[in-house]
Design a protein around this motif. Structure first.
Motif, mmCIF file in Angstrom:
data_model
loop_
_atom_site.group_PDB
_atom_site.id
_atom_site.type_symbol
_atom_site.label_atom_id
_atom_site.label_comp_id
_atom_site.label_asym_id
_atom_site.label_seq_id
_atom_site.Cartn_x
_atom_site.Cartn_y
_atom_site.Cartn_z
ATOM 1 N N ALA A 2 1.150 -4.547 5.919
ATOM 2 C CA ALA A 2 1.093 -5.462 4.783
ATOM 3 C C ALA A 2 1.290 -4.701 3.471
ATOM 4 O O ALA A 2 1.025 -3.492 3.389
ATOM 5 C CB ALA A 2 -0.246 -6.187 4.758
ATOM 6 N N ALA A 3 1.748 -5.412 2.449
ATOM 7 C CA ALA A 3 1.972 -4.801 1.137
ATOM 8 C C ALA A 3 0.692 -4.138 0.627
ATOM 9 O O ALA A 3 0.734 -3.045 0.051
ATOM 10 C CB ALA A 3 2.466 -5.842 0.145
ATOM 11 N N ARG A 4 -0.452 -4.766 0.861
ATOM 12 C CA ARG A 4 -1.726 -4.209 0.413
ATOM 13 C C ARG A 4 -1.977 -2.844 1.060
ATOM 14 O O ARG A 4 -2.416 -1.900 0.402
ATOM 15 C CB ARG A 4 -2.854 -5.175 0.758
ATOM 16 N N ASP A 5 -1.706 -2.742 2.354
ATOM 17 C CA ASP A 5 -1.906 -1.481 3.074
ATOM 18 C C ASP A 5 -0.950 -0.394 2.579
ATOM 19 O O ASP A 5 -1.327 0.769 2.463
ATOM 20 C CB ASP A 5 -1.716 -1.692 4.573
ATOM 21 N N ILE A 6 0.292 -0.798 2.307
ATOM 22 C CA ILE A 6 1.285 0.153 1.795
ATOM 23 C C ILE A 6 0.820 0.714 0.459
ATOM 24 O O ILE A 6 0.846 1.916 0.216
ATOM 25 C CB ILE A 6 2.668 -0.514 1.657
ATOM 26 N N LEU A 7 0.368 -0.176 -0.432
ATOM 27 C CA LEU A 7 -0.104 0.259 -1.752
ATOM 28 C C LEU A 7 -1.363 1.112 -1.647
ATOM 29 O O LEU A 7 -1.497 2.126 -2.339
ATOM 30 C CB LEU A 7 -0.352 -0.945 -2.654
ATOM 31 N N ALA A 8 -2.295 0.716 -0.803
ATOM 32 C CA ALA A 8 -3.537 1.488 -0.650
ATOM 33 C C ALA A 8 -3.234 2.903 -0.171
ATOM 34 O O ALA A 8 -3.798 3.874 -0.693
ATOM 35 C CB ALA A 8 -4.478 0.772 0.307
ATOM 36 N N ALA A 9 -2.333 3.028 0.804
ATOM 37 C CA ALA A 9 -1.964 4.351 1.309
ATOM 38 C C ALA A 9 -1.279 5.174 0.225
ATOM 39 O O ALA A 9 -1.548 6.368 0.074
ATOM 40 C CB ALA A 9 -1.057 4.209 2.532
ATOM 41 N N VAL A 22 5.600 2.810 -6.950
ATOM 42 C CA VAL A 22 5.084 1.616 -6.268
ATOM 43 C C VAL A 22 6.230 0.662 -5.960
ATOM 44 O O VAL A 22 6.375 0.169 -4.840
ATOM 45 C CB VAL A 22 3.999 0.907 -7.108
ATOM 46 N N LEU A 23 7.076 0.402 -6.956
ATOM 47 C CA LEU A 23 8.200 -0.511 -6.743
ATOM 48 C C LEU A 23 9.153 0.020 -5.676
ATOM 49 O O LEU A 23 9.627 -0.731 -4.818
ATOM 50 C CB LEU A 23 8.942 -0.756 -8.057
ATOM 51 N N GLY A 30 10.757 -3.443 2.428
ATOM 52 C CA GLY A 30 11.280 -4.799 2.542
ATOM 53 C C GLY A 30 10.689 -5.816 1.593
ATOM 54 O O GLY A 30 10.924 -7.016 1.743
ATOM 55 N N TYR A 31 9.926 -5.378 0.593
ATOM 56 C CA TYR A 31 9.355 -6.311 -0.373
ATOM 57 C C TYR A 31 10.147 -6.265 -1.667
ATOM 58 O O TYR A 31 10.809 -5.287 -1.974
ATOM 59 C CB TYR A 31 7.887 -5.952 -0.657
ATOM 60 N N SER A 32 10.032 -7.339 -2.442
ATOM 61 C CA SER A 32 10.690 -7.397 -3.735
ATOM 62 C C SER A 32 9.713 -7.946 -4.770
ATOM 63 O O SER A 32 8.938 -8.854 -4.475
ATOM 64 C CB SER A 32 11.922 -8.304 -3.667
#
Length: 93
Positions: A2-9, A22-23, A30-32
């Motif tokens: 999930a995006a949250r997990d990607i950011l937390a890591a 981050v972007l 795969g997120y925008s």
């Protein structure tokens, strides 16, 4: 992942010029991130206009007028306008 997990890591590993990183991390996975346009309300109803499309909200539904085909830039503008109209109807952000 999930995006949250990607950011937390990422935040656990990095510091410094974090916004661009981050972007880029989101894009790689795969997120925008899309800046939603403001509607033109001069006609009394919201309308999101792009060079290749118009998106309106009427009677609780999203209505679209699209020039077909369109290039990548116009398609991105149309996608943002469509998301903005959906959110205006109460869609989940």
């Amino acid at each position: 992942m999930a995006a949250r997990d990607i950011l937390a890591a990422w935040f656990a590993r990095n510091s410094g010029r974090w916004a661009d990183q981050v972007l880029n991390t989101l894009k790689t996975n795969g997120y925008s991130v899309v800046r939603l346009p403001n509607p033109d309300t001069s006609s009394g109803q919201p309308i999101w206009k792009t060079p290749a499309a118009a998106v309106t909200v009427q009677d609780g539904r999203v209505h679209i007028e699209v020039d077909d085909p369109m290039g990548a830039t116009d398609a991105q503008g149309f996608a943002a306008a469509l998301l903005a109209a959906a959110y205006a109807l109460g869609g989940k952000q």
